[in-house]
Design an enzyme around this catalytic site. Structure first.
Site, short mmCIF file in Angstrom:
data_model
loop_
_atom_site.label_atom_id
_atom_site.label_comp_id
_atom_site.label_asym_id
_atom_site.label_seq_id
_atom_site.Cartn_x
_atom_site.Cartn_y
_atom_site.Cartn_z
N CYS A 285 -14.62 -3.75 0.59
CA CYS A 285 -13.22 -4.08 0.86
C CYS A 285 -12.80 -5.21 -0.07
CB CYS A 285 -13.04 -4.49 2.32
SG CYS A 285 -13.79 -6.09 2.73
N ARG B 60 0.85 -1.20 0.00
CA ARG B 60 0.00 0.00 0.00
C ARG B 60 0.88 1.25 0.00
NH1 ARG B 60 -3.54 -0.49 4.86
NH2 ARG B 60 -4.59 -2.05 3.57
N CYS C 153 -15.39 -8.93 6.75
CA CYS C 153 -15.22 -9.21 8.16
C CYS C 153 -15.66 -7.98 8.95
CB CYS C 153 -13.77 -9.60 8.47
SG CYS C 153 -12.65 -8.19 8.66
N LYS D 259 -5.77 7.09 12.31
CA LYS D 259 -6.25 7.61 11.03
C LYS D 259 -6.70 9.07 11.18
CE LYS D 259 -7.60 3.03 9.41
NZ LYS D 259 -8.68 2.18 8.85
N CYS E 224 -13.21 -2.02 7.03
CA CYS E 224 -12.34 -1.21 6.17
C CYS E 224 -13.13 -0.34 5.19
CB CYS E 224 -11.37 -2.10 5.42
SG CYS E 224 -10.14 -2.89 6.49
N LYS F 282 -3.23 1.30 15.04
CA LYS F 282 -3.26 2.21 13.89
C LYS F 282 -3.98 3.50 14.25
CE LYS F 282 -7.29 -0.27 12.09
NZ LYS F 282 -7.78 -1.15 11.03
N ARG G 240 -1.50 6.68 9.65
CA ARG G 240 -1.51 6.16 8.28
C ARG G 240 -1.82 7.27 7.27
NH1 ARG G 240 -4.04 0.04 8.66
NH2 ARG G 240 -2.68 -0.71 10.34
N CYS H 116 -7.32 -11.40 1.54
CA CYS H 116 -7.28 -10.94 2.93
C CYS H 116 -7.43 -12.11 3.88
CB CYS H 116 -8.39 -9.91 3.18
SG CYS H 116 -8.42 -9.32 4.89
#
Length: 574
Positions: free
Chosen positions: A428, A73, A473, A209, A477, A207, A142, A434
């Site tokens: 996603c 990414r 899931c 954001k 995302c 993470k 990120r 994944c």
């Protein structure tokens, strides 16, 4: 709360500022994988080790190693890409990846299918394009999102500039990235010379954001983010400052009600010159206050739920050295993209294209999206902008160049005539790559939308904008919990159906039906579409109607998300 650090914290602490044994692992030719510890560290470098799950059964029968490959990414603050960079990235996709470029929900590209022996060549080609992947994943800040087109107005340009400034300021300082991937010389003394003034040796608990929004458009979904800056404009259209939002986040785990998605709180207002320091203060409080024992409880949203917004604000202000102002009024009108041509203040034009689920590829006998965008990049004199809804803007087109761009768009099937539901759909990646996916998403959502389109057309709603999002899931995302219709994978072919998220992304959805398959989803939504078509008020959005009509209860924030009122959810998570 346990004081025992999670395993990931130990890995980070012992990694030598994200080095681990990555360099050694790249030279190990007996396997396409890397060690388990390095699989955690490589995320900070912008990649995940994955395998093709479609091939697992056959390879298991043949006693072969899994078909390992890496997802890579990029870090692209605000989604900016020049034509030259586009051409270089396209070449990488064809040389080293699976011949596709995928636009993510965070305004950047990711590659799939890069095998270990091609990793360094791929990373060096990315560097040659004057781009990088550092901090695109991992327990750090990120890719920073920004209001999509900075050439739309002065305010948009300022928002993009802030996104880039924050991204650069919060970038990890470790030289490990250059040492490992770009053959940079290791500094004298090695890892002990490194200083991470913001992150420290163990970086963040999870993470993080950040986005910058410019009302009335909320295409960056500011309420889904750990930290957001909402531009407040003065009478002249300049940015007077930013409302600061904190504590949003989409992830949760099925069957664990102590985990939940959460919309961000508006914490205060800051002047433009203070925004970067506010970002640093918020990140540093989460660094010190976040849960490092339980990774499922380590996001900023849980810190604020546990400590309270008032205490968090007080600590941010203490570190900032000044108080934040009171939040100022603002209003959003949606979180989707504006398709087609728009005109900027400078006389240039901008074309927003719908890219289904963000996947740019050539389909035999169908649209040639990857080739088409490559042909456009070869003649385009402006820039490209990736959107948080997985679409692309051909930006800064001189009026005289627009016909040539239009011709290429039509020639390569980029001018898709999408329904209101489809153009507001997002998924996603999920299967087959994944490792967290429980169900299909990108490969399934188009066919589900096609089935729903038939019913919508029958009710006269084919052109109505309705937001639908799907993930394989519960990690969220594609931000499904903010959609008017959200579908979250529960198992093969099975999903939880959520309804009632606000059209502008400001309200969470509610669990309506649990563990349902394709036919059940279509059957559950059809009477709601019918009722909406007959009884909606002028200008009323689908989700607002469902709440007003008593079909769905409005969601309050935090743990209450799990209190289901849906009539079809017989096994709702309490």
């Amino acid at each position: 709360m346990s004081t025992e650090l999670s395993r990931n914290e130990r890995i980070k602490e012992a990694s030598g500022y994200l080095r681990g044994t990555l360099a050694e692992g790249l030279s190990e030719v007996a396997t396409g994988a890397i060690t388990e510890d390095d699989q955690q560290l490589v995320k900070f470098h912008g990649m995940y080790l994955q395998d093709d799950r479609d091939l697992r059964p056959e390879r298991t029968r043949k006693k072969l190693e899994k078909a390992f490959a890496f997802m890579i990414r990029l870090r692209m603050p605000g989604g900016v890409c020049t034509p030259d960079q586009w051409l270089r990235l396209d070449r990488i996709a064809r040389d080293y990846a699976n011949r596709t470029l995928r636009i993510t929900t965070r305004q950047t590209f990711q590659y799939h299918g890069v095998i270990k022996s091609n990793l360094k060549a791929t990373m060096q080609a990315i560097d040659a394009a004057l781009l990088d992947t550092l901090a695109a994943c991992g327990d750090v800040n990120r890719n920073v999102l920004a209001a999509t087109n900075p050439h739309q107005s002065r305010a948009h340009r300022a928002a993009h500039a802030l996104a880039k400034e924050i991204s650069d300021y919060l970038l990890p300082k470790t030289p490990a990235y250059r040492e490992i991937w770009l053959d940079g010389e290791k500094i004298a003394g090695g890892e002990e010379e490194v200083v991470e003034p913001i992150y420290g040796r163990t970086y963040l608990p999870r993470k993080f954001k950040i986005v910058v929004a410019v009302p009335p458009s909320n295409e960056v979904d500011v309420f889904a983010q750990d930290l957001g800056f909402i531009a407040i404009l003065d009478a002249a259209g300049e940015i007077a400052g930013y409302n600061v939002t904190v504590g949003g986040g989409m992830g949760m785990t099925h069957g664990e009600p102590e985990t939940f998605p959460r919309t961000a709180d508006v914490m205060g207002f800051c002047a433009p010159e203070d925004a970067v320091k506010v970002a640093e203060a918020v990140v540093s409080v989460q660094r010190d206050w976040g849960d490092r024992a339980n990774r499922k409880h380590a996001r900023l949203k849980y810190t604020i739920e546990d400590r309270g917004l008032a205490a968090f604000l007080a600590e941010v202000e203490r570190r900032l050295g000044k108080p934040l102002g009171a939040p100022r009024p603002f209003a959003f009108d949606g979180n989707g993209d504006r398709y087609g041509w728009t005109d900027g203040e400078d006389g240039l034009r901008h074309l927003t294209l719908f890219i289904e689920n963000g996947r740019l590829r050539d389909i035999p006998g169908g649209p040639s999206l990857l080739t088409g965008m490559r042909r456009i990049a070869e003649v385009h004199k402006g820039e490209f902008r990736l959107t948080a809804n997985q679409n692309v803007i051909i930006a800064n087109v001189a009026p005289g160049d627009a016909p040539a761009i239009e011709a290429l768009v039509r020639q390569h099937g980029l001018a898709m005539n999408a329904s209101g539901l489809r153009r507001n759909a997002m998924a996603c990646v999920a299967l087959p790559t994944c490792g967290l996916a429980l169900a299909e998403s990108e490969r399934y959502l188009p066919s589900l939308v096609a089935a729903l389109e038939e019913n919508l057309a029958r009710h006269g709603l084919a052109e109505d904008d309705i937001v639908i999002r799907m993930t394989g899931c519960p990690n969220g995302c594609a931000r499904p919990y903010l959609a008017e219709i959200g579908l979250v994978g529960k198992g093969p072919g099975r999903y939880n159906l959520y309804l009632g998220g606000a059209f502008d992304g400001s309200r969470m959805s509610k669990l309506y039906a649990e563990d349902v398959g394709h036919d059940d989803i279509v059957a559950a939504l059809d009477p709601l579409f019918a009722a909406y078509a007959w009884r909606r008020e002028p200008g009323e959005r689908f989700s607002a109607f469902l709440i007003r009509d008593g079909r769905v209860a409005a969601t309050t924030n935090g743990p209450d998300f799990h209190r289901n009122t849906g009539p079809l959810a017989s096994r709702a998570a309490e």
